[in-house]
Design a protein around this motif. Structure first.
Motif, PDB file in Angstrom:
ATOM      1  N   ARG A 316       0.806  -1.226   0.000  1.00 13.38           N
ATOM      2  CA  ARG A 316       0.000   0.000   0.000  1.00 13.38           C
ATOM      3  C   ARG A 316       0.836   1.273   0.000  1.00 13.38           C
ATOM      4  O   ARG A 316       0.360   2.335  -0.380  1.00 13.38           O
ATOM      5  CB  ARG A 316      -0.907   0.005   1.245  1.00 13.38           C
ATOM      6  CG  ARG A 316      -1.947  -1.083   1.273  1.00 13.38           C
ATOM      7  CD  ARG A 316      -3.198  -0.660   0.542  1.00 13.38           C
ATOM      8  NE  ARG A 316      -3.963   0.268   1.398  1.00 13.38           N
ATOM      9  CZ  ARG A 316      -3.987   1.598   1.265  1.00 13.38           C
ATOM     10  NH1 ARG A 316      -3.289   2.171   0.305  1.00 13.38           N
ATOM     11  NH2 ARG A 316      -4.707   2.356   2.067  1.00 13.38           N
ATOM     12  N   LEU A 317       2.082   1.184   0.421  1.00 16.51           N
ATOM     13  CA  LEU A 317       2.901   2.380   0.610  1.00 16.51           C
ATOM     14  C   LEU A 317       3.643   2.760  -0.664  1.00 16.51           C
ATOM     15  O   LEU A 317       4.202   1.905  -1.357  1.00 16.51           O
ATOM     16  CB  LEU A 317       3.912   2.126   1.739  1.00 16.51           C
ATOM     17  CG  LEU A 317       4.771   3.315   2.161  1.00 16.51           C
ATOM     18  CD1 LEU A 317       3.906   4.395   2.800  1.00 16.51           C
ATOM     19  CD2 LEU A 317       5.847   2.850   3.149  1.00 16.51           C
ATOM     20  N   ASP A 318       3.642   4.030  -0.951  1.00 17.96           N
ATOM     21  CA  ASP A 318       4.444   4.557  -2.057  1.00 17.96           C
ATOM     22  C   ASP A 318       5.865   4.785  -1.545  1.00 17.96           C
ATOM     23  O   ASP A 318       6.140   5.760  -0.844  1.00 17.96           O
ATOM     24  CB  ASP A 318       3.846   5.870  -2.561  1.00 17.96           C
ATOM     25  CG  ASP A 318       4.598   6.441  -3.768  1.00 17.96           C
ATOM     26  OD1 ASP A 318       5.579   5.798  -4.213  1.00 17.96           O
ATOM     27  OD2 ASP A 318       4.216   7.527  -4.243  1.00 17.96           O
ATOM     28  N   ARG A 319       6.784   3.870  -1.880  1.00 17.41           N
ATOM     29  CA  ARG A 319       8.149   3.921  -1.359  1.00 17.41           C
ATOM     30  C   ARG A 319       9.135   4.556  -2.336  1.00 17.41           C
ATOM     31  O   ARG A 319      10.344   4.468  -2.145  1.00 17.41           O
ATOM     32  CB  ARG A 319       8.621   2.497  -1.002  1.00 17.41           C
ATOM     33  CG  ARG A 319       7.878   1.905   0.189  1.00 17.41           C
ATOM     34  CD  ARG A 319       8.336   0.476   0.515  1.00 17.41           C
ATOM     35  NE  ARG A 319       7.746  -0.499  -0.396  1.00 17.41           N
ATOM     36  CZ  ARG A 319       8.385  -1.193  -1.295  1.00 17.41           C
ATOM     37  NH1 ARG A 319       9.695  -1.015  -1.445  1.00 17.41           N
ATOM     38  NH2 ARG A 319       7.762  -2.060  -2.072  1.00 17.41           N
ATOM     39  N   ARG A 320       8.628   5.202  -3.363  1.00 15.97           N
ATOM     40  CA  ARG A 320       9.504   5.819  -4.353  1.00 15.97           C
ATOM     41  C   ARG A 320      10.027   7.161  -3.854  1.00 15.97           C
ATOM     42  O   ARG A 320       9.262   8.001  -3.389  1.00 15.97           O
ATOM     43  CB  ARG A 320       8.752   6.004  -5.669  1.00 15.97           C
ATOM     44  CG  ARG A 320       8.437   4.693  -6.394  1.00 15.97           C
ATOM     45  CD  ARG A 320       7.507   4.914  -7.542  1.00 15.97           C
ATOM     46  NE  ARG A 320       6.204   5.398  -7.076  1.00 15.97           N
ATOM     47  CZ  ARG A 320       5.163   5.628  -7.872  1.00 15.97           C
ATOM     48  NH1 ARG A 320       5.272   5.431  -9.176  1.00 15.97           N
ATOM     49  NH2 ARG A 320       4.016   6.061  -7.369  1.00 15.97           N
ATOM     50  N   ILE A 321      11.337   7.316  -3.949  1.00 13.23           N
ATOM     51  CA  ILE A 321      11.993   8.564  -3.551  1.00 13.23           C
ATOM     52  C   ILE A 321      12.871   9.005  -4.717  1.00 13.23           C
ATOM     53  O   ILE A 321      13.887   8.360  -5.024  1.00 13.23           O
ATOM     54  CB  ILE A 321      12.854   8.370  -2.283  1.00 13.23           C
ATOM     55  CG1 ILE A 321      12.003   7.851  -1.126  1.00 13.23           C
ATOM     56  CG2 ILE A 321      13.537   9.675  -1.899  1.00 13.23           C
ATOM     57  CD1 ILE A 321      12.814   7.489   0.107  1.00 13.23           C
ATOM     58  N   LEU A 322      12.451  10.063  -5.424  1.00  9.58           N
ATOM     59  CA  LEU A 322      13.188  10.580  -6.593  1.00  9.58           C
ATOM     60  C   LEU A 322      13.460   9.475  -7.614  1.00  9.58           C
ATOM     61  O   LEU A 322      14.560   9.344  -8.164  1.00  9.58           O
ATOM     62  CB  LEU A 322      14.518  11.218  -6.140  1.00  9.58           C
ATOM     63  CG  LEU A 322      14.389  12.404  -5.170  1.00  9.58           C
ATOM     64  CD1 LEU A 322      15.775  12.884  -4.750  1.00  9.58           C
ATOM     65  CD2 LEU A 322      13.593  13.533  -5.815  1.00  9.58           C
ATOM     66  N   GLY A 323      12.443   8.646  -7.855  1.00 11.50           N
ATOM     67  CA  GLY A 323      12.552   7.593  -8.848  1.00 11.50           C
ATOM     68  C   GLY A 323      13.164   6.297  -8.349  1.00 11.50           C
ATOM     69  O   GLY A 323      13.193   5.306  -9.092  1.00 11.50           O
ATOM     70  N   SER A 388      -0.756   3.907  -2.777  1.00  6.24           N
ATOM     71  CA  SER A 388      -1.506   5.152  -2.606  1.00  6.24           C
ATOM     72  C   SER A 388      -1.182   5.867  -1.297  1.00  6.24           C
ATOM     73  O   SER A 388      -1.471   7.058  -1.158  1.00  6.24           O
ATOM     74  CB  SER A 388      -3.012   4.872  -2.655  1.00  6.24           C
ATOM     75  OG  SER A 388      -3.398   4.039  -1.568  1.00  6.24           O
ATOM     76  N   ALA A 389      -0.611   5.163  -0.323  1.00  4.06           N
ATOM     77  CA  ALA A 389      -0.336   5.763   0.977  1.00  4.06           C
ATOM     78  C   ALA A 389       0.981   6.525   0.920  1.00  4.06           C
ATOM     79  O   ALA A 389       2.029   5.942   0.632  1.00  4.06           O
ATOM     80  CB  ALA A 389      -0.286   4.690   2.055  1.00  4.06           C
ATOM     81  N   PRO A 390       0.974   7.815   1.192  1.00  4.78           N
ATOM     82  CA  PRO A 390       2.222   8.600   1.137  1.00  4.78           C
ATOM     83  C   PRO A 390       3.195   8.155   2.230  1.00  4.78           C
ATOM     84  O   PRO A 390       2.798   7.868   3.357  1.00  4.78           O
ATOM     85  CB  PRO A 390       1.754  10.039   1.378  1.00  4.78           C
ATOM     86  CG  PRO A 390       0.282  10.033   1.144  1.00  4.78           C
ATOM     87  CD  PRO A 390      -0.195   8.660   1.505  1.00  4.78           C
ATOM     88  N   LEU A 391       4.465   8.124   1.894  1.00  7.87           N
ATOM     89  CA  LEU A 391       5.493   7.750   2.867  1.00  7.87           C
ATOM     90  C   LEU A 391       5.483   8.717   4.047  1.00  7.87           C
ATOM     91  O   LEU A 391       5.643   8.302   5.200  1.00  7.87           O
ATOM     92  CB  LEU A 391       6.866   7.755   2.189  1.00  7.87           C
ATOM     93  CG  LEU A 391       8.070   7.425   3.080  1.00  7.87           C
ATOM     94  CD1 LEU A 391       7.938   6.050   3.704  1.00  7.87           C
ATOM     95  CD2 LEU A 391       9.364   7.533   2.269  1.00  7.87           C
ATOM     96  N   ILE A 395       5.266   7.909   8.096  1.00  8.54           N
ATOM     97  CA  ILE A 395       6.287   8.434   9.012  1.00  8.54           C
ATOM     98  C   ILE A 395       5.618   9.140  10.193  1.00  8.54           C
ATOM     99  O   ILE A 395       6.015   8.966  11.352  1.00  8.54           O
ATOM    100  CB  ILE A 395       7.245   9.390   8.264  1.00  8.54           C
ATOM    101  CG1 ILE A 395       8.118   8.599   7.295  1.00  8.54           C
ATOM    102  CG2 ILE A 395       8.116  10.166   9.250  1.00  8.54           C
ATOM    103  CD1 ILE A 395       8.974   9.472   6.381  1.00  8.54           C
ATOM    104  N   GLY A 396       4.585   9.925   9.908  1.00  8.57           N
ATOM    105  CA  GLY A 396       3.864  10.608  10.973  1.00  8.57           C
ATOM    106  C   GLY A 396       3.183   9.640  11.926  1.00  8.57           C
ATOM    107  O   GLY A 396       3.196   9.826  13.152  1.00  8.57           O
ATOM    108  N   ILE A 397       2.589   8.583  11.389  1.00  4.40           N
ATOM    109  CA  ILE A 397       1.937   7.574  12.230  1.00  4.40           C
ATOM    110  C   ILE A 397       2.964   6.871  13.110  1.00  4.40           C
ATOM    111  O   ILE A 397       2.732   6.642  14.306  1.00  4.40           O
ATOM    112  CB  ILE A 397       1.177   6.561  11.357  1.00  4.40           C
ATOM    113  CG1 ILE A 397      -0.011   7.242  10.672  1.00  4.40           C
ATOM    114  CG2 ILE A 397       0.701   5.372  12.198  1.00  4.40           C
ATOM    115  CD1 ILE A 397      -0.711   6.373   9.636  1.00  4.40           C
ATOM    116  N   LEU A 398       4.122   6.547  12.551  1.00  2.00           N
ATOM    117  CA  LEU A 398       5.156   5.874  13.330  1.00  2.00           C
ATOM    118  C   LEU A 398       5.761   6.800  14.384  1.00  2.00           C
ATOM    119  O   LEU A 398       6.277   6.326  15.403  1.00  2.00           O
ATOM    120  CB  LEU A 398       6.239   5.335  12.404  1.00  2.00           C
ATOM    121  CG  LEU A 398       5.778   4.165  11.507  1.00  2.00           C
ATOM    122  CD1 LEU A 398       6.893   3.724  10.570  1.00  2.00           C
ATOM    123  CD2 LEU A 398       5.301   2.979  12.338  1.00  2.00           C
TER     124      LEU A 398
END
Length: 488
Positions: A316-323, A388-391, A395-398
């Motif tokens: 579910r998490l979008d783990r892409r960082i600058l490609g 779809s879930a923003p990284l 991070i805020g939830i954790l």
């Protein structure tokens, strides 16, 4: 009265960040043990359910979460055995050393043995070894402080910082190796980390003397053959059950839940009915019961970082960082970053407040409520689909996970040593870890009910339940404080 009565007077000249010097050695061994533990656990679940084409074992996902939950629960359940060996046979320091050897052997097995053979042998060795390290390391920290030393909670928070330094770098290192060279290289790095921890501990273990090497409640020599025979029978029965198919992997977490609960009840009964404890000590143990329940509920949510949150991060998490897509296991390093940043602040806060700080029951209640709130924060993200879930949102939830953890976990470790009867010092620490065992195994059992299309119901029910339990403990806190008989 806890064995800390025999602790040496505080050393004010030569200290480890204001704490007794031997804390540095315990800090180090726990750092490296946690590096190996979390480094392995960060890639364990995906190793189990990834397809063989991706280097995994291709196990059903629900079965995989059951294995992870059962393994995690067994780690904390094993603290009972480690504590018993420390209190009755060998002393905490010796048990810590030999348990660290078992941990290293387990990681070597995971790295070198193929398939389910490596998983079975490796996880059993790591579980029993980590259980011994956990119970004894915490107990040894407690022996460094005299009763009434206001540095105690700060010292445990600093010790907790060492745990989380290892927890930070372990998943980063093993996850990167897993992604670039394969799972077994990641497991091998965990073994190297444990070897480093064992080496540094061996070089400095002589500094731990006095209560650290004491056997508080020695087992009579005449009873040792009976205990050995009973242990052999238990091992034999477990082996027979395993070969007979009575311990299916998909039900392992449920089995550990039942075993943990039964063991906790038995332990409370044994301690409370012992003639070796005083009336004040008995009341303090009774005071620990509602906090045990709150702790188990807390950990059943918190430990889902290694079950549901791992699946969530994978699917579910979008783990892409600058490609570039970061490894799934790196999500496990987010919480330790916050611990490292905030642990010192919490330690300074408790030290500054001194006798004005909130009581342990209030800290426990607040931590449980905050953990429930963290689960409710998943609700706005529910039903969004893959990636779809923003990284940043996770991070805020954790971050909220971390605040809850710092309110409960280091305080629980400290409290277990303060409430411990003299004859059950290390075993009282094991009781706290039994609450973690129960909650961790539950995290594997609860994970079976998680699905991407029912996220709102799952996170809503569990979050709400935790909040209610925390509020109940808050209402009971005046009674619990009276039972604690002067301990805060």
């Amino acid at each position: 009265m806890a064995t800390t009565d025999a602790a040496p007077a505080p050393e004010r000249n030569r200290t480890f960040f204001g704490q007794p010097p031997p804390l540095a050695n315990l800090f180090g061994v726990e750092l490296w043990e946690r590096f190996s533990f979390y480094g392995m656990q960060g890639i364990l679940l995906i190793y189990l359910y990834y397809a063989s084409a991706d280097g995994g074992l291709g196990i059903n996902r629900d079965t995989a979460t059951s294995i992870v939950g059962a393994y995690g629960g067994l780690v904390y359940l094993s603290t009972v055995l480690g504590a018993w060996l420390a209190d009755r046979l060998f002393g905490a320091e010796r048990v810590l050393f030999h348990s660290a050897v078992l941990v290293m052997a387990g990681h070597v097995s995971l790295a070198l043995l193929p398939g389910l053979l490596g998983v079975g042998v490796g996880l059993i060795l790591i579980a029993f070894g980590s259980g011994g390290v956990k119970a004894t390391a915490t107990s040894l920290v407690g022996t460094l402080y005299a009763e009434g030393d206001d540095r105690r909670d700060a010292g445990f928070s600093l010790f907790y910082l060492g745990i989380n330094l290892g927890a930070l770098f372990g998943p980063l290192a093993t996850g990167l190796l897993q992604k670039t060279t394969g799972f077994h290289y990641g497991f091998g790095l965990a073994a190297v980390g444990m070897a480093a921890g064992l080496t540094q501990y061996a070089l400095g273990r002589r500094r731990l003397t006095g209560a650290a090497r004491e056997v508080p409640n020695p087992l009579p020599t005449a009873r040792r053959p009976l205990v050995a025979a009973a242990a052999a029978v238990v091992i034999g029965l477990v082996a027979v059950a395993a070969f007979a198919g009575l311990l299916p992997a998909r039900r392992l977490s449920g089995i550990v839940v039942v075993l943990s609960a039964a063991t906790a009840v038995a332990y409370f009964v044994v301690i409370l009915t012992s003639r070796a404890i005083t009336g004040t000590e008995r009341r303090r143990v009774v005071a620990f019961i509602p906090m045990f329940v709150a702790s188990a509920a807390f950990w059943s949510l918190y430990q889902q970082q290694f079950t549901v949150v791992t699946i969530y991060s994978d699917t579910r998490l979008d783990r892409r960082i600058l490609g570039w897509e970061m490894p799934v296991s790196w999500v496990q390093s987010i919480n330790p970053v916050f611990i490292i940043v905030l642990a010192g602040l919490f330690a300074a806060l408790w030290t500054r407040l001194g006798p004005r700080q909130p009581s342990a029951p209030v800290k426990f209640a607040t931590g449980t409520v905050v953990m429930g709130v963290a689960f409710l924060l998943f609700l706005p993200l529910a039903g969004g689909g893959p990636n779809s879930a923003p990284l940043l949102a996770l991070i805020g939830i954790l971050l909220v996970f971390t605040v809850a953890e710092l309110l409960l976990s280091p305080v629980g470790l400290s409290l277990s040593t303060k409430l411990a009867p003299h004859a059950f010092h290390t075993q009282m620490v094991a009781l706290f870890f039994l609450s973690v065992a129960l909650g961790t195994a539950m995290s594997g059992t609860l994970a079976k009910y998680y699905s991407e299309d029912q996220e709102a119901v799952y996170f809503g029910i569990l979050g709400g339940t935790a909040i209610v339990l925390g509020l109940i403990l808050a209402a009971l806190s005046p009674l619990v404080r009276r039972l604690m008989s002067g301990v805060r």
